[in-house]
Design an enzyme around this catalytic site. Structure first.
Site, short mmCIF file in Angstrom:
data_model
loop_
_atom_site.label_atom_id
_atom_site.label_comp_id
_atom_site.label_asym_id
_atom_site.label_seq_id
_atom_site.Cartn_x
_atom_site.Cartn_y
_atom_site.Cartn_z
N HIS A 164 52.60 20.86 37.89
CA HIS A 164 52.21 19.33 37.51
C HIS A 164 53.43 18.35 37.94
O HIS A 164 53.02 17.31 38.02
CB HIS A 164 51.85 19.12 36.19
N CYS A 218 50.75 29.10 39.66
CA CYS A 218 50.89 28.58 38.28
C CYS A 218 52.42 29.48 37.97
O CYS A 218 52.62 30.69 37.99
CB CYS A 218 49.82 29.48 37.28
N CYS A 248 57.02 23.59 37.16
CA CYS A 248 55.62 23.60 36.63
C CYS A 248 54.69 23.03 37.88
O CYS A 248 55.27 22.04 38.52
CB CYS A 248 55.67 22.81 35.20
N ASP A 273 45.62 29.29 39.86
CA ASP A 273 46.32 28.53 38.92
C ASP A 273 45.63 28.52 37.63
O ASP A 273 44.39 28.84 37.54
CB ASP A 273 46.83 27.07 39.18
N SER A 274 46.03 27.97 36.37
CA SER A 274 45.58 27.85 35.29
C SER A 274 44.48 26.94 35.46
O SER A 274 43.47 26.86 34.48
CB SER A 274 46.38 27.34 34.15
N GLU A 292 47.91 14.85 34.30
CA GLU A 292 46.52 15.03 34.50
C GLU A 292 45.80 13.70 34.25
O GLU A 292 44.86 13.37 34.96
CB GLU A 292 45.94 16.08 33.59
N1 DGL Z 1 50.03 25.64 35.79
C1 DGL Z 1 50.83 25.54 34.70
C2 DGL Z 1 52.15 26.16 35.27
O1 DGL Z 1 52.78 25.80 36.48
C3 DGL Z 1 50.98 24.57 33.95
C4 DGL Z 1 49.64 24.20 33.08
C5 DGL Z 1 49.58 25.36 31.85
O2 DGL Z 1 50.28 25.00 31.01
O3 DGL Z 1 48.52 26.13 32.30
O4 DGL Z 1 53.16 26.56 34.38
#
Ligand code: DGL
Length: 273
Positions: free
Chosen positions: A186, A73, A184, A10-11, A152
């Site tokens: 989060h 992600c 997403c 993931d990012s 977060e």
């Molecule tokens: N992990 C990203 C997503 O699911 C969210 C956070 C980001 O923008 O990197 O799209």
């Protein structure tokens, strides 16, 4: 080969919501999690940049001999999945297809809402995936970028989160969607407030749960599951110093984060040359 780990990236910390579901579904499996914390967020970056990052991270994980890759992600799944599938020979699972599949299963009238980062919504990846499965579906989308910092920060159940949810979601609610995809990493943390805002008639689809189910299906079909009696080991790699990842990550995962190592992907590239 069944003894190899599942790779997941993931990012940043968000993908830990997907990892949590994989732990639940497959406690016997080893996992290697990669969070690109030095370059987060992906949701605001161009598809080209996100695709390049995704390729670098996948190369890193493939060198660690994973048997399957989960692109946790949503943004990376939306813009980089097909390229990764073409370039790497291991099975690659994204979060879009499983989420779309579930949405089509649960929708009553075919009016489906999708929320995600700006990058995910702009790519139309969810709309395409849903319409492939249910051509008559009407897909309404909305980028909700502020949900990421709220999750977060742990602001998932206060007035700020409630007002943010109302202003992002009111339109979808008024449009009468019967299903809402949390597109997403989060957003599952904000599930309570999103559910409260949308009301009891709207079914929320959590891509993380669906993705874990898909991983089980693929590993079962390919006979790559470790025996049930095993207990998996879990490793974490990040690209920035680990402190922030550990602090926020424990909350995302539910307090079971193990050792976290910092890596420099540029050194890795040099090693390759
Ligand atoms: N992990 C990203 C997503 O699911 C969210 C956070 C980001 O923008 O990197 O799209």
């Amino acid at each position: 080969m069944s003894w190899q780990a599942i790779g997941i990236f993931d990012s940043g910390v968000g993908g830990l919501t997907v990892l949590r579901e994989i732990f639940r579904a497959l406690p016997q499996e080893d996992t290697i999690y990669f969070g690109d914390t030095a370059r987060v967020p992906y949701g605001t970056k161009s598809p080209e940049t996100v695709a390049r990052y995704a390729h670098e991270i996948t190369s890193f994980l493939v060198r660690r001999d994973i048997k399957l890759l989960v692109v946790a992600c949503n943004t990376a799944s939306a813009v980089a999945l097909n390229g990764l599938k073409r370039e790497f020979s291991i099975p690659v699972v994204g979060v879009i297809e499983p989420g779309a599949r579930r949405a089509v299963e649960v929708t009553r009238g075919g009016r489906i809402g999708v929320i995600g980062t700006a990058g995910t919504i702009k790519s139309s990846a969810y709309s395409r995936a849903i319409k492939r499965l249910l051509p008559s579906a009407e897909v309404l989308t909305r980028a909700c970028p502020l949900f990421v910092p709220l999750a977060e920060e742990g602001w998932t159940d206060n007035q700020v989160a409630r007002l943010t949810a109302q202003s992002y979601l009111q339109e979808l609610k008024d449009a009468g969607v019967d299903t809402l995809v949390l597109g997403c990493t989060h957003y599952p943390l904000l599930k309570t407030i999103i559910a409260e805002t949308m009301g009891p008639d709207v079914v929320l689809v959590d891509s993380a749960e669906e993705t874990a189910r898909t991983v089980v299906e693929i590993l079962t079909k390919k006979k790559l599951l470790r025996p049930d009696a095993e207990k998996g080991n879990h490793h974490y790699y990040v690209t920035d110093i680990p402190a922030g990842f550990i602090r926020v990550g424990n909350r995302f995962l539910g307090g079971r984060l193990g050792d976290v190592y910092q890596v420099n992907l540029e050194n890795e590239r040099e090693d390759e040359d």
